[in-house]
Design an enzyme around this catalytic site. Structure first.
Site, PDB file in Angstrom:
ATOM      1  N   ASP A  25       0.855  -1.189   0.000  1.00  0.00           N
ATOM      2  CA  ASP A  25       0.000   0.000   0.000  1.00  0.00           C
ATOM      3  C   ASP A  25       0.888   1.235   0.000  1.00  0.00           C
ATOM      4  OD1 ASP A  25      -2.474  -1.310   0.024  1.00  0.00           O
ATOM      5  OD2 ASP A  25      -2.490  -1.458   2.206  1.00  0.00           O
ATOM      6  N   ASP A  76      -6.856  -1.226  -4.876  1.00  0.00           N
ATOM      7  CA  ASP A  76      -7.984  -0.942  -3.982  1.00  0.00           C
ATOM      8  C   ASP A  76      -8.899   0.122  -4.584  1.00  0.00           C
ATOM      9  OD1 ASP A  76      -6.797  -2.695  -2.149  1.00  0.00           O
ATOM     10  OD2 ASP A  76      -5.803  -1.081  -1.048  1.00  0.00           O
TER      11      ASP A  76
END
Length: 171
Positions: A123, A141
């Site tokens: 991330d 995402d």
């Protein structure tokens, strides 16, 4: 009797491939150029922040000892297979649904790659307001969330619009 693939929703798979390539490229760039947990400001309210997420969205089940890696991998594969089948059964002219499915497939495969290769999802996007920070996330995402939002949006489209799209199936 099979139908030509380009007349089906599979025509939109190029979008899934684009999401996958961009997601994996950005993740690789971050891993090559950042130290774990390093943060670099981009603009007010947005940082690049390198993090590992062994769980799912918002680090769900991140502290559960490793079994979740395989669980979430199985879910990603299952969702991709179901959405591919839905795309095959739908007409290429049903753009909104097929775009949504392609975004979700691309995002799911991007995070699946991370889980299988690294054991965690990379991330890097840190959105914040003042001292409050949203959960760090990635391009995959975003694609999954946008795809899900498009599915919800499509459910609100007037039935007459859906009939028109179904009637255009043959064209």
């Amino acid at each position: 009797m099979s139908k030509p693939l380009l007349s089906t929703g599979l025509r939109w798979l190029w979008l899934a491939l684009l999401v996958l390539v961009v997601d994996l490229g950005v993740k690789q760039w971050v891993m090559d150029n950042f130290q774990l947990f390093e943060t670099r400001p981009l603009i007010p309210f947005l940082n690049l922040h390198y993090a590992h997420n062994p769980g799912a969205a918002f680090s769900f089940l991140a502290d559960k000892g490793g079994w979740q890696r395989w669980f979430f991998a199985g879910i990603a594969i299952g969702i991709a297979v179901v959405l591919l089948a839905l795309m095959y059964r739908s007409a290429a002219s049903q753009k909104l649904n097929n775009i949504a499915y392609a975004l979700i497939i691309g995002g799911a495969l991007g995070n699946l790659f991370d889980r299988m290769v690294h054991g965690f999802v990379v991330d890097m996007i840190d959105f914040y307001v003042g001292d409050w920070h949203f959960a760090t996330f990635n391009i995959a995402d975003m694609a999954i969330c946008i795809g899900a939002a498009l599915i919800v949006l499509e459910s609100f489209i007037a039935p007459s619009d859906k009939k028109k799209a179904a009637n255009n199936k043959g064209s």
